[in-house]
Write a protein that holds these residues in place. Structure first.
Motif, PDB file in Angstrom:
ATOM      1  N   LEU A 246       0.776  -1.265  -0.163  1.00  0.00           N
ATOM      2  CA  LEU A 246      -0.008  -0.185   0.085  1.00  0.00           C
ATOM      3  C   LEU A 246       0.970   1.290  -0.034  1.00  0.00           C
ATOM      4  CD1 LEU A 246      -2.383  -1.133   2.787  1.00  0.00           C
ATOM      5  CD2 LEU A 246      -2.772  -1.306   0.363  1.00  0.00           C
ATOM      6  N   GLU A 247       0.883   2.026  -0.838  1.00  0.00           N
ATOM      7  CA  GLU A 247       1.342   3.276  -1.286  1.00  0.00           C
ATOM      8  C   GLU A 247       0.217   4.300  -1.052  1.00  0.00           C
ATOM      9  OE1 GLU A 247       4.521   3.660  -1.125  1.00  0.00           O
ATOM     10  OE2 GLU A 247       5.140   1.677  -1.483  1.00  0.00           O
ATOM     11  N   LEU A 248       0.388   4.970   0.352  1.00  0.00           N
ATOM     12  CA  LEU A 248      -0.845   5.991   0.594  1.00  0.00           C
ATOM     13  C   LEU A 248      -0.348   7.414   0.546  1.00  0.00           C
ATOM     14  CD1 LEU A 248      -2.032   3.373   3.273  1.00  0.00           C
ATOM     15  CD2 LEU A 248      -2.694   3.598   0.832  1.00  0.00           C
ATOM     16  N   GLY A 249      -1.054   8.016   1.593  1.00  0.00           N
ATOM     17  CA  GLY A 249      -0.481   9.588   1.579  1.00  0.00           C
ATOM     18  C   GLY A 249       0.667  10.093   2.330  1.00  0.00           C
ATOM     19  N   GLY A 250       0.725  11.179   2.470  1.00  0.00           N
ATOM     20  CA  GLY A 250       1.784  11.713   2.985  1.00  0.00           C
ATOM     21  C   GLY A 250       1.482  13.058   3.573  1.00  0.00           C
ATOM     22  N   LYS A 251       2.348  13.690   4.569  1.00  0.00           N
ATOM     23  CA  LYS A 251       2.194  15.050   4.954  1.00  0.00           C
ATOM     24  C   LYS A 251       3.777  15.557   5.147  1.00  0.00           C
ATOM     25  CE  LYS A 251      -0.076  18.790   5.706  1.00  0.00           C
ATOM     26  NZ  LYS A 251      -0.971  19.504   4.728  1.00  0.00           N
ATOM     27  N   SER A 252       4.699  15.339   4.278  1.00  0.00           N
ATOM     28  CA  SER A 252       6.020  15.245   4.167  1.00  0.00           C
ATOM     29  C   SER A 252       6.370  16.796   4.490  1.00  0.00           C
ATOM     30  CB  SER A 252       6.573  14.728   2.772  1.00  0.00           C
ATOM     31  OG  SER A 252       5.907  13.686   2.742  1.00  0.00           O
ATOM     32  N   TYR A 407       1.314  10.390   9.051  1.00  0.00           N
ATOM     33  CA  TYR A 407       1.975   9.778   7.937  1.00  0.00           C
ATOM     34  C   TYR A 407       3.504   9.790   8.126  1.00  0.00           C
ATOM     35  CZ  TYR A 407      -2.508  10.625   5.412  1.00  0.00           C
ATOM     36  OH  TYR A 407      -3.670  10.795   4.867  1.00  0.00           O
ATOM     37  N   GLY A 408       4.158   8.872   7.253  1.00  0.00           N
ATOM     38  CA  GLY A 408       5.672   9.034   7.116  1.00  0.00           C
ATOM     39  C   GLY A 408       6.485   8.738   6.036  1.00  0.00           C
ATOM     40  N   LEU A 409       5.868   9.598   4.860  1.00  0.00           N
ATOM     41  CA  LEU A 409       6.340   9.153   3.743  1.00  0.00           C
ATOM     42  C   LEU A 409       7.733   9.689   3.195  1.00  0.00           C
ATOM     43  CD1 LEU A 409       5.694   7.506   1.093  1.00  0.00           C
ATOM     44  CD2 LEU A 409       4.476   9.580   0.148  1.00  0.00           C
ATOM     45  N   ALA A 410       8.079  11.033   3.260  1.00  0.00           N
ATOM     46  CA  ALA A 410       9.252  11.675   2.838  1.00  0.00           C
ATOM     47  C   ALA A 410       9.626  12.783   3.536  1.00  0.00           C
ATOM     48  CB  ALA A 410       9.138  11.765   1.266  1.00  0.00           C
TER      49      ALA A 410
END
Ligand code: NAD
Length: 476
Positions: A246-252, A407-410
């Motif tokens: 699952l590639e979901l959202g982010g708040k990078s 979140y924890g994407l980038a």
């Protein structure tokens, strides 16, 4: 670009009439005109496509790295050959500015395929652990469910990895942006994969997508999109204990440390938040700056945002196109109202409403300060051209602010001292951190911590999402 057989679906190596009779209208979000209609597949179409993929599995899974690598190379060459037509298709179906579509929407998939080609041997290699031979095998039939924000890239990231691993697959593209998936399917048809290795079923998420995620003939579901849909897909897949990526959202966040080149860092942070009209899962939509440099940062941000004048995405000078749909625009506008009521202060944008094009799902860019870390503006993925600027005292506070997210994407960390930036980067709970102006690496693992998802895409790690691991214990 060749013509697209939009009344058909691609199953078992042929364009065939869908069993479902419903259709989905595709709109150009810049003009709000209907530009196409595609089938709205039902569970019978899904079953047909999965069955074709299952039939093709013994043959494709028995191929070696050389044959799979040759297929990926052929796909890469064909994407390059058709790059201009693909870029125009993406622009028309989801509003990405054409210059961005040429460079990123269609340029990135080529780099992604390079990453798979380079890593194919390593990803499929066997290893010895004591008296065991550990081998990697294709997991089976893959379902790829993709969104509209980078429609070609997301599809290629999943197709490339699945083919490299030896899996066969069924692609269900976003109902908002299925045309680039049709163009891609035409291209895949041209590279001569065996029938059934790749199949296309367009349709809606709640029906076609849900049927695919739940299908017992599917062994892995690779999904990119919203947290909400990701949760449903995870729950559906769990019924037959199939793997989900699952590639979901982010708040990078862009984290600008006190010794950074502030002007360059802020400029980069604003571009990251606003390109593709803010519709990027890894968009850095929070800009964290030292408190004593906040005013300086806001001045730079104001100057950068001024270039993001909403305009015709087919104009090569356009930086800001429309959002992808009316629904997306409504969501973003609702977030902006909430932001205004939260006490945050708008420091740039939205400008005069009459500057927005008359037609199209446009939202002017906006930059906000005085943002409470617990407000929706700081916490929620808005997916529009909206940037929250927040201030911190020291590196400790910067880390804690950046990590204050479900979140924890980038992230990107800027500092004149690489060791200091790396020390902060190691403490960020995200899947990717760029240091200063480091470029995106399409062969490095991409994915998120926490609610940004499960699993990793791209390169060797991406291929391994489509593999099972088997231990063979050897006799003494
Ligand atoms: P979505 O998650 O609803 O759709 C993405 C894909 O999943 C589409 O192909 C859709 O048809 C499918 N889908 C939806 N529900 C499904 C279900 N129950 N079962 C199987 N498949 C399903 O995204 P959206 O509605 O197009 O956008 C809504 C929000 O999602 C955006 O505003 C944004 O915040 C977020 N989003 C994130 C990304 C990302 O890259 N992280 C991409 C697109 C959207």
């Amino acid at each position: 670009m060749y013509s697209l057989p939009l009344r058909s679906v691609f199953i078992g190596g042929r364009w065939v009439a869908p069993r479902a009779t419903g259709t989905i209208a595709v709109e150009n979000p810049a003009t709000q005109h209907q530009i196409a209609e595609v089938p709205d597949c039902d569970s019978a179409d899904v079953w047909h496509a999965v069955d074709a993929a299952r039939s093709a599995l013994p043959g494709w899974s028995a191929t070696g790295p050389a044959e799979r690598g040759a297929a990926l190379t052929a796909l890469r060459e064909a994407l390059l050959e058709h790059q201009e037509g693909l870029a125009r298709t993406v622009t028309r179906e989801m509003g990405s500015p054409i210059t961005f579509a040429r460079r990123v929407q269609t340029g990135l998939p080529v780099k992604v395929l390079d990453g798979f080609i380079d890593e194919l041997a390593a990803a499929t290699a066997q290893e010895r652990i004591g008296h065991s031979l550990v081998v990697r095998e294709p997991i089976g039939v893959a379902a790829a469910i993709t969104p509209w924000n980078y429609p070609l890239h997301q599809a290629v990231a999943k197709i490339g990895a699945a083919l490299a691993a030896g899996c066969t697959l069924v692609l269900k593209p976003s109902e908002l942006a299925p045309l680039s998936a049709y163009a891609l399917t035409r291209i895949i048809e041209g590279i001569g994969l065996p029938p059934g290795v790749f199949n296309l079923v367009p349709g809606r998420g709640s029906t076609t997508g849900a049927a695919l995620a739940a299908d017992d003939g599917v062994d892995v579901v690779s999904f990119t999109g919203s947290l909400e849909a990701g949760r449903k897909i995870g729950a559906a897949a769990a019924q037959s204990v199939k793997r989900t990526c699952l590639e979901l959202g982010g708040k990078s966040a862009t984290v600008v440390l006190s010794d950074a080149d502030l002007a360059t860092a802020v400029e980069d942070g604003v571009h990251s938040a606003l390109h593709n009209a803010g519709q990027t899962c890894s968009a850095r939509t929070r800009l964290l700056v030292p408190r004593h440099r906040l005013d300086e940062a806001l001045d730079v941000a104001r100057a950068v945002v001024a270039a993001y004048v909403p305009g015709d995405p087919e104009d090569p000078a356009c930086l800001l196109g429309p959002l992808a749909s009316a629904q997306q625009r409504e969501r973003v506008l609702a977030h902006l109202e909430l932001a205004a009521r939260s006490g945050a202060r708008q420091v740039a944008g939205p400008g005069r409403p009459e500057r927005l094009p008359h037609l199209g799902h446009y939202v002017a860019p906006s930059i906000w300060t005085g943002v409470s870390p617990s407000s929706p503006l700081a916490l929620e993925e808005i997916f529009g051209p909206v940037l929250a600027v927040m201030a911190f005292g020291d590196d400790e506070e910067a880390v804690s602010l950046a990590n204050h997210s479900d979140y924890g994407l980038a992230a990107t960390v800027w500092s004149a001292d690489t060791d200091r930036a790396l020390s902060v980067a190691r403490r960020l709970q995200v899947g990717q951190v760029d240091i200063n102006d480091a470029k995106f690496n399409a062969a490095a693992p991409f994915g998120g911590f926490r609610q940004s998802g499960v699993g990793r895409e791209l390169g060797r790690h991406g291929i391994q999402e489509f593999q099972e691991v088997k231990s063979l214990q050897l006799p003494a």
